[in-house]
Design a protein around this motif. Sequence first.
Motif, PDB file in Angstrom:
ATOM      1  N   LYS A  17       0.841  -1.205   0.000  1.00 61.44           N
ATOM      2  CA  LYS A  17       0.000   0.000   0.000  1.00 61.44           C
ATOM      3  C   LYS A  17       0.872   1.249   0.000  1.00 61.44           C
ATOM      4  O   LYS A  17       0.574   2.221  -0.693  1.00 61.44           O
ATOM      5  CB  LYS A  17      -0.934   0.000   1.206  1.00 61.44           C
ATOM      6  N   VAL A  18       1.949   1.217   0.771  1.00 64.30           N
ATOM      7  CA  VAL A  18       2.874   2.350   0.797  1.00 64.30           C
ATOM      8  C   VAL A  18       3.548   2.494  -0.567  1.00 64.30           C
ATOM      9  O   VAL A  18       3.653   3.600  -1.105  1.00 64.30           O
ATOM     10  CB  VAL A  18       3.927   2.183   1.914  1.00 64.30           C
ATOM     11  N   ILE A  19       3.978   1.376  -1.131  1.00 62.38           N
ATOM     12  CA  ILE A  19       4.628   1.414  -2.442  1.00 62.38           C
ATOM     13  C   ILE A  19       3.680   2.015  -3.481  1.00 62.38           C
ATOM     14  O   ILE A  19       4.074   2.871  -4.271  1.00 62.38           O
ATOM     15  CB  ILE A  19       5.101   0.004  -2.869  1.00 62.38           C
ATOM     16  N   GLY A  20       2.436   1.567  -3.479  1.00 67.63           N
ATOM     17  CA  GLY A  20       1.451   2.106  -4.419  1.00 67.63           C
ATOM     18  C   GLY A  20       1.291   3.613  -4.264  1.00 67.63           C
ATOM     19  O   GLY A  20       1.188   4.351  -5.247  1.00 67.63           O
ATOM     20  N   PHE A  21       1.285   4.073  -3.023  1.00 69.85           N
ATOM     21  CA  PHE A  21       1.193   5.504  -2.753  1.00 69.85           C
ATOM     22  C   PHE A  21       2.416   6.240  -3.295  1.00 69.85           C
ATOM     23  O   PHE A  21       2.291   7.288  -3.931  1.00 69.85           O
ATOM     24  CB  PHE A  21       1.050   5.727  -1.237  1.00 69.85           C
ATOM     25  N   LEU A  22       3.593   5.675  -3.066  1.00 65.47           N
ATOM     26  CA  LEU A  22       4.825   6.328  -3.517  1.00 65.47           C
ATOM     27  C   LEU A  22       4.963   6.314  -5.038  1.00 65.47           C
ATOM     28  O   LEU A  22       5.577   7.213  -5.615  1.00 65.47           O
ATOM     29  CB  LEU A  22       6.041   5.672  -2.860  1.00 65.47           C
ATOM     30  N   GLU A  23       4.372   5.336  -5.667  1.00 63.37           N
ATOM     31  CA  GLU A  23       4.425   5.276  -7.137  1.00 63.37           C
ATOM     32  C   GLU A  23       3.636   6.414  -7.777  1.00 63.37           C
ATOM     33  O   GLU A  23       3.822   6.703  -8.957  1.00 63.37           O
ATOM     34  CB  GLU A  23       3.928   3.920  -7.638  1.00 63.37           C
ATOM     35  N   THR A  24       2.797   7.080  -7.011  1.00 62.22           N
ATOM     36  CA  THR A  24       2.074   8.243  -7.537  1.00 62.22           C
ATOM     37  C   THR A  24       2.962   9.480  -7.573  1.00 62.22           C
ATOM     38  O   THR A  24       2.530  10.541  -7.989  1.00 62.22           O
ATOM     39  CB  THR A  24       0.831   8.573  -6.680  1.00 62.22           C
ATOM     40  N   GLU A  25       4.210   9.308  -7.114  1.00 60.77           N
ATOM     41  CA  GLU A  25       5.216  10.357  -7.075  1.00 60.77           C
ATOM     42  C   GLU A  25       4.902  11.437  -6.050  1.00 60.77           C
ATOM     43  O   GLU A  25       5.330  12.585  -6.175  1.00 60.77           O
ATOM     44  CB  GLU A  25       5.474  10.944  -8.462  1.00 60.77           C
ATOM     45  N   GLU A  26       4.159  11.054  -5.027  1.00 64.57           N
ATOM     46  CA  GLU A  26       3.909  11.972  -3.911  1.00 64.57           C
ATOM     47  C   GLU A  26       5.252  12.328  -3.284  1.00 64.57           C
ATOM     48  O   GLU A  26       6.093  11.457  -3.076  1.00 64.57           O
ATOM     49  CB  GLU A  26       3.009  11.289  -2.870  1.00 64.57           C
ATOM     50  N   ASN A  27       5.470  13.598  -2.989  1.00 66.66           N
ATOM     51  CA  ASN A  27       6.745  13.999  -2.392  1.00 66.66           C
ATOM     52  C   ASN A  27       6.578  14.800  -1.106  1.00 66.66           C
ATOM     53  O   ASN A  27       7.555  15.307  -0.569  1.00 66.66           O
ATOM     54  CB  ASN A  27       7.627  14.747  -3.398  1.00 66.66           C
ATOM     55  N   ASP A  28       5.368  14.911  -0.611  1.00 68.52           N
ATOM     56  CA  ASP A  28       5.114  15.604   0.650  1.00 68.52           C
ATOM     57  C   ASP A  28       5.505  14.659   1.794  1.00 68.52           C
ATOM     58  O   ASP A  28       4.858  13.620   2.000  1.00 68.52           O
ATOM     59  CB  ASP A  28       3.637  15.984   0.735  1.00 68.52           C
ATOM     60  N   LEU A  29       6.565  15.014   2.522  1.00 70.04           N
ATOM     61  CA  LEU A  29       7.074  14.124   3.570  1.00 70.04           C
ATOM     62  C   LEU A  29       6.055  13.871   4.676  1.00 70.04           C
ATOM     63  O   LEU A  29       6.046  12.795   5.265  1.00 70.04           O
ATOM     64  CB  LEU A  29       8.372  14.672   4.162  1.00 70.04           C
TER      65      LEU A  29
END
Length: 108
Positions: free
Chosen positions: A34-46
């Motif tokens: 689930k985290v990987i899927g979120f990061l694959e959206t290129e979210e960059n807000d820490l």
Amino acid sequence: MKKFDEDYKLLSEMYQDEYFPDFLVDKVRNQVQKVIGFLETEENDLVKIQGKFDEMTEAVNDLQEEFEENDSELETVARESIGETVEYILKWFGIDLDVEDAIEKRDW
């Protein structure tokens, strides 16, 4: 969109150790994915990224009783395997977040 390394084996140490039932390691892996899927959206807000890691960690925390019911527990090998997986994910996506901070909500 940057895809995660499909050759990387998530939680490999846990899968290799018979002490951890595969069906429970699968539940941990599902939270990691689930985290990987979120990061694959290129979210960059820490803050948002930390929030996703917190959700993952709390969901894994909730699995502790189920591990115990199956004569297992989230102990040293599990901590190291989850930590190594999270560290790899952070590096893969170039996220400037320490692994200990990423899983700071853990109680295992």
